[in-house]
Design a protein around this motif. Structure first.
Motif, PDB file in Angstrom:
ATOM      1  N   PHE A  57       0.874  -1.116   0.167  1.00  0.00           N
ATOM      2  CA  PHE A  57      -0.159  -0.192  -0.194  1.00  0.00           C
ATOM      3  C   PHE A  57       1.105   1.304   0.130  1.00  0.00           C
ATOM      4  N   ASN A  58       2.101   1.435   0.833  1.00  0.00           N
ATOM      5  CA  ASN A  58       2.662   3.037   0.666  1.00  0.00           C
ATOM      6  C   ASN A  58       3.625   2.802  -0.960  1.00  0.00           C
ATOM      7  N   THR A 106      -3.711   0.268  -8.559  1.00  0.00           N
ATOM      8  CA  THR A 106      -4.757   0.331  -7.035  1.00  0.00           C
ATOM      9  C   THR A 106      -5.682  -0.891  -7.925  1.00  0.00           C
ATOM     10  N   LEU A 137       1.898   1.465  10.373  1.00  0.00           N
ATOM     11  CA  LEU A 137       2.204   0.942   9.131  1.00  0.00           C
ATOM     12  C   LEU A 137       1.501   1.741   7.794  1.00  0.00           C
ATOM     13  N   TYR A 138       0.749   2.895   7.408  1.00  0.00           N
ATOM     14  CA  TYR A 138      -0.197   3.438   6.273  1.00  0.00           C
ATOM     15  C   TYR A 138       0.028   4.453   6.875  1.00  0.00           C
ATOM     16  N   LYS A 139       0.636   5.054   8.523  1.00  0.00           N
ATOM     17  CA  LYS A 139       1.152   6.599   8.487  1.00  0.00           C
ATOM     18  C   LYS A 139      -0.317   7.616   8.064  1.00  0.00           C
ATOM     19  N   LEU A 165     -18.723   4.133   6.590  1.00  0.00           N
ATOM     20  CA  LEU A 165     -18.503   3.872   5.312  1.00  0.00           C
ATOM     21  C   LEU A 165     -18.364   4.417   4.728  1.00  0.00           C
ATOM     22  N   ALA A 166     -20.563   4.393   4.419  1.00  0.00           N
ATOM     23  CA  ALA A 166     -21.065   5.581   3.550  1.00  0.00           C
ATOM     24  C   ALA A 166     -20.117   6.786   3.731  1.00  0.00           C
ATOM     25  N   PHE A 169     -16.597   5.933   1.142  1.00  0.00           N
ATOM     26  CA  PHE A 169     -16.907   5.634   0.254  1.00  0.00           C
ATOM     27  C   PHE A 169     -17.432   7.038  -0.417  1.00  0.00           C
ATOM     28  N   ASN A 170     -17.945   7.694   0.287  1.00  0.00           N
ATOM     29  CA  ASN A 170     -18.986   8.564  -1.348  1.00  0.00           C
ATOM     30  C   ASN A 170     -18.673  10.183  -0.929  1.00  0.00           C
ATOM     31  N   THR A 180      -7.925   6.840  -3.430  1.00  0.00           N
ATOM     32  CA  THR A 180      -8.698   5.394  -3.206  1.00  0.00           C
ATOM     33  C   THR A 180      -7.458   4.626  -2.573  1.00  0.00           C
ATOM     34  N   LEU A 181      -6.073   5.106  -2.480  1.00  0.00           N
ATOM     35  CA  LEU A 181      -5.636   3.843  -2.021  1.00  0.00           C
ATOM     36  C   LEU A 181      -6.112   4.328  -0.044  1.00  0.00           C
ATOM     37  N   VAL A 196      -8.350   5.418   1.179  1.00  0.00           N
ATOM     38  CA  VAL A 196     -10.073   4.953   1.728  1.00  0.00           C
ATOM     39  C   VAL A 196      -9.675   3.120   1.621  1.00  0.00           C
ATOM     40  N   MET A 197      -8.853   2.845   0.514  1.00  0.00           N
ATOM     41  CA  MET A 197      -8.730   1.482   0.929  1.00  0.00           C
ATOM     42  C   MET A 197      -7.551   0.842   2.821  1.00  0.00           C
ATOM     43  N   LYS A 198      -6.640   1.827   2.874  1.00  0.00           N
ATOM     44  CA  LYS A 198      -6.123   1.755   3.898  1.00  0.00           C
ATOM     45  C   LYS A 198      -6.937   2.080   5.613  1.00  0.00           C
ATOM     46  N   LYS A 258     -10.284   1.532   5.144  1.00  0.00           N
ATOM     47  CA  LYS A 258     -10.757   0.976   6.038  1.00  0.00           C
ATOM     48  C   LYS A 258     -10.913  -0.094   6.335  1.00  0.00           C
ATOM     49  N   GLN A 259      -9.129  -0.473   6.315  1.00  0.00           N
ATOM     50  CA  GLN A 259      -9.011  -1.704   6.869  1.00  0.00           C
ATOM     51  C   GLN A 259      -8.484  -1.118   8.562  1.00  0.00           C
ATOM     52  N   ARG A 319     -11.394  -3.259  11.645  1.00  0.00           N
ATOM     53  CA  ARG A 319     -10.221  -4.121  13.254  1.00  0.00           C
ATOM     54  C   ARG A 319     -11.528  -3.867  14.503  1.00  0.00           C
ATOM     55  N   TYR A 351     -24.460   2.853  -0.814  1.00  0.00           N
ATOM     56  CA  TYR A 351     -23.434   3.359  -1.601  1.00  0.00           C
ATOM     57  C   TYR A 351     -24.135   3.777  -2.817  1.00  0.00           C
ATOM     58  N   MET A 390     -14.854  -1.465  -5.073  1.00  0.00           N
ATOM     59  CA  MET A 390     -14.518  -1.691  -3.853  1.00  0.00           C
ATOM     60  C   MET A 390     -15.937  -1.855  -3.341  1.00  0.00           C
ATOM     61  N   LYS A 391     -16.904  -0.355  -3.622  1.00  0.00           N
ATOM     62  CA  LYS A 391     -18.097  -1.370  -2.934  1.00  0.00           C
ATOM     63  C   LYS A 391     -18.455  -2.487  -3.482  1.00  0.00           C
TER      64      LYS A 391
END
Lengths: 206, 206, 206
Positions: free
Chosen positions: A164-165, A171, B101-103, B160-161, B164-165, B171-172, B174-176, B178-179, B183, C102, C175-176
């Motif tokens: 990711f970094n 993507t 990790l993802y800063k 989430l809404a 993502f909205n 985008t990257l 957003v993915m980070k 979301k992870q 959790r 979404y 992703m959605k």
């Protein structure tokens, strides 16, 4: 249905060993799969065959459980051990299938360490299954699997950070690779569940 | 191995309380972690120490289970309660580690409500553990955790809404994010599993 | 609390049937949800009502379990069966809610096959619940659910390959959609857990 009247049905030990041996085969196929220049569709096909073989041993265990009057340990634990061994295989098979479906043909190099963890966990599990008979030296196995799972967890996080970094991939490719890596991580978790089930059995028998 | 011959081994109650107190510490570290200007690597380091402490109490419970002849409730439930408490900690620790990790250094503001749910769930759990001794007022705890989990679920979906909205992040990122959020949601689910295990124990004892 | 003193409390069978009937309603709402021109917010609202109804039957089962002295099968299995039925509903409800959150209004066409698998699994489950009374013909149910789950797995993988390889949607939309599809896949897995629990019960009773 024929009830087996031997005081304890011993064939379970062999059947668990069969399942675990399939996991060794599967983990070695993963090693091949991530090698440069590998014929990935052919390897995924072998993995599918390996997964079918593992399914067969799981079902054989379930059928035997059904027709056996006195089991060597709790029915529920036999059931859970068979299921968790099967879970490992399912994750490994799905990882291989996704690699082919997504046409992934290069991998972050740390993935090697992740697959090595799975290979070692598979070997340890295959060696431990016959020891269920004597309930000896299972503690070493359990401790080592937990250590491996922790190591796998470290590798997993490094892989994610790298993916990711570093911006090496677009993507969508990041998302595809993450799905494969997640399956490998879940396979490592499933090995830990197998070990925890073995520990539960050992605690009850002690 | 020394078998304890007291009619019921009472130390389990204290050990479960220890585990749950670690979860309170962990949840408070999450509150700090998402604050503006926090020293996130230092907080993640404290979280790691907290996770080690929680691991220690989990292992202490497992060892005690191993050497105790008569347990205050079913061995399997003791095992499951210890494991699910540990699961909460693992999810919180992983969330903190991923942030570093993802800063990630800014968060969607609704994340505060998600972390508040975890903090409240941790406090309720820590208060409930000593009540396993008398089996009293556990129903209130169980109902409240379920209510919190539902609330956490609502917050999670809003997060989430929003993520993502709204197009606030690439985008990257957003993915980070979301992870990390996943959790936290899994930590809330794990608190519910703890409460469900307590309920199972209470049903058997009633 | 009134203890029921009938030798076996039979109402559990009806309550499990109620839960499973809610799953049939839920699966049919998913069929509507993915149809062209559907009023998706209205359907998600009905799904929420359906999920509440399912929650009610789950809680009714838990309360009855609490006040019943002699259960038709192991308390733990009753608990697990109620929980896994509830899990299916939760996944379906979350899928519908995410579609609305979404604002997804077109779907990869293979999603139809995935939802058909869920509808068929729900019908089979609803037909099987009353047969818990006689423990007859449960094997056919179990085999068929496993076959469906495999089929669902194939559809799931094709859906993913289509979604990630075809470039029909921007990355955030991919992703959605993946989150919705994952919930459907987890609903299929949860149907399999229901069937596995039924199998465990049948094995013990045989």
């Amino acid at each position: 249905m024929r009830l087996r009247l031997t005081p304890r049905e011993d064939s379970f030990y062999d059947m668990f060993a069969d399942s675990a041996n399939n996991l060794v085969t599967g983990a070695r196929l993963l090693v091949e799969l991530i090698s440069d220049g590998a014929d990935r569709p052919a390897i995924a096909e072998k993995m599918r065959a390996c997964e079918h073989a593992c399914d067969e041993s799981t079902h054989a265990i379930m059928r035997r459980l059904n027709e056996t009057f006195i089991t060597p340990f709790d029915r529920e634990d036999i059931y859970r051990l068979a299921s968790t061994l099967d879970d490992v295989m399912d994750e490994m098979e799905e990882a291989a299938d996704l690699v082919v479906l997504y046409k992934i043909d290069e991998f972050p190099k740390e993935i090697v360490h992740m697959v090595e963890v799975l290979e070692r966990a598979a070997e340890l599990t295959a060696e431990a299954m016959p020891r269920l008979r004597s309930m000896k030296e299972l503690n070493e196995y359990w401790i080592e699997i937990n250590r491996l799972e922790n190591q796998g967890d470290q590798v997993y996080r490094k892989l994610l950070a790298h993916l990711f970094n570093n911006g090496d991939h677009d993507t969508l490719m990041v998302m595809k690779m993450k799905q494969v890596i997640d399956r490998l991580e879940e396979a490592a978790d499933a090995f830990e569940s197998v070990a925890n089930t073995v520990e539960t059995i050992a605690v009850k028998e002690s």
